[in-house]
Design a protein around this motif. Sequence first.
Motif, mmCIF file in Angstrom:
data_model
loop_
_atom_site.group_PDB
_atom_site.id
_atom_site.type_symbol
_atom_site.label_atom_id
_atom_site.label_comp_id
_atom_site.label_asym_id
_atom_site.label_seq_id
_atom_site.Cartn_x
_atom_site.Cartn_y
_atom_site.Cartn_z
ATOM 1 N N GLY A 1 0.790 -1.232 0.000
ATOM 2 C CA GLY A 1 0.000 0.000 0.000
ATOM 3 C C GLY A 1 0.819 1.278 0.000
ATOM 4 N N LYS A 2 2.122 1.149 -0.203
ATOM 5 C CA LYS A 2 2.963 2.344 -0.262
ATOM 6 C C LYS A 2 3.006 2.852 -1.698
ATOM 7 N N THR A 3 3.504 4.060 -1.881
ATOM 8 C CA THR A 3 3.523 4.674 -3.207
ATOM 9 C C THR A 3 4.923 4.611 -3.825
ATOM 10 N N VAL A 4 4.976 4.848 -5.118
ATOM 11 C CA VAL A 4 6.261 4.933 -5.818
ATOM 12 C C VAL A 4 7.087 6.074 -5.233
ATOM 13 N N SER A 5 6.429 7.162 -4.885
ATOM 14 C CA SER A 5 7.101 8.304 -4.270
ATOM 15 C C SER A 5 7.787 7.896 -2.959
ATOM 16 N N LYS A 6 7.102 7.108 -2.138
ATOM 17 C CA LYS A 6 7.670 6.622 -0.871
ATOM 18 C C LYS A 6 8.880 5.723 -1.156
ATOM 19 N N PHE A 7 8.770 4.886 -2.188
ATOM 20 C CA PHE A 7 9.877 4.010 -2.591
ATOM 21 C C PHE A 7 11.113 4.844 -2.917
ATOM 22 N N TRP A 8 10.969 5.881 -3.766
ATOM 23 C CA TRP A 8 12.102 6.718 -4.155
ATOM 24 C C TRP A 8 12.652 7.513 -2.977
ATOM 25 N N ASN A 9 11.779 7.976 -2.110
ATOM 26 C CA ASN A 9 12.241 8.699 -0.921
ATOM 27 C C ASN A 9 13.060 7.794 -0.006
ATOM 28 N N ASP A 10 12.619 6.551 0.157
ATOM 29 C CA ASP A 10 13.360 5.611 1.001
ATOM 30 C C ASP A 10 14.721 5.265 0.399
ATOM 31 N N ILE A 11 14.760 5.115 -0.922
ATOM 32 C CA ILE A 11 16.034 4.820 -1.590
ATOM 33 C C ILE A 11 17.008 5.985 -1.425
ATOM 34 N N ASN A 12 16.505 7.203 -1.524
ATOM 35 C CA ASN A 12 17.354 8.391 -1.474
ATOM 36 C C ASN A 12 17.514 8.973 -0.073
#
Length: 151
Positions: free
Chosen positions: A40-51
């Motif tokens: 249920g997380k977003t692509v935006s959350k994915f990129w924020n976590d990576i960065n």
Amino acid sequence: MKETQIHGYQIASKSKRFIAALIEALIFSTIILLIYLALGKTVSKFWNDINSDFKLLDISISFISGVIAGALLYPFFTGNLGHKICNLKVILEETGEDYKKPEKGALREGLKAVLGYLIIPSIWILWDKKNQNLYDKITKTLVVEKNIKNN
């Protein structure tokens, strides 16, 4: 330019090893993204976590992921997923035997995951005559073309 050979195998080129690593990284990144989306997380959350800022937990998770992937994949592919797709395999430098035991794959991939956070081990291959990275040196392995063996 003559291709370097050892134990009858052609040593994988730097470019082929890079492509294999890139393919593997894209596949695993896609899997992680799909897990994020399934939770249920977003692509935006994915990129924020990576960065996000580097954390010790990141190294631990990378190490554990590498160990699991290596233990599961090496017995079947004699290497990782990128090696399989690019028709490469890992052999022991001293004997030329296939490097396919789960514990050996776990060690090699775990080292690769942890050493990847440092710059020198990641670029060691650029000046190595046998196209070995630092984790190859530690585990005494070579990456070779899978179906090219001259006896």
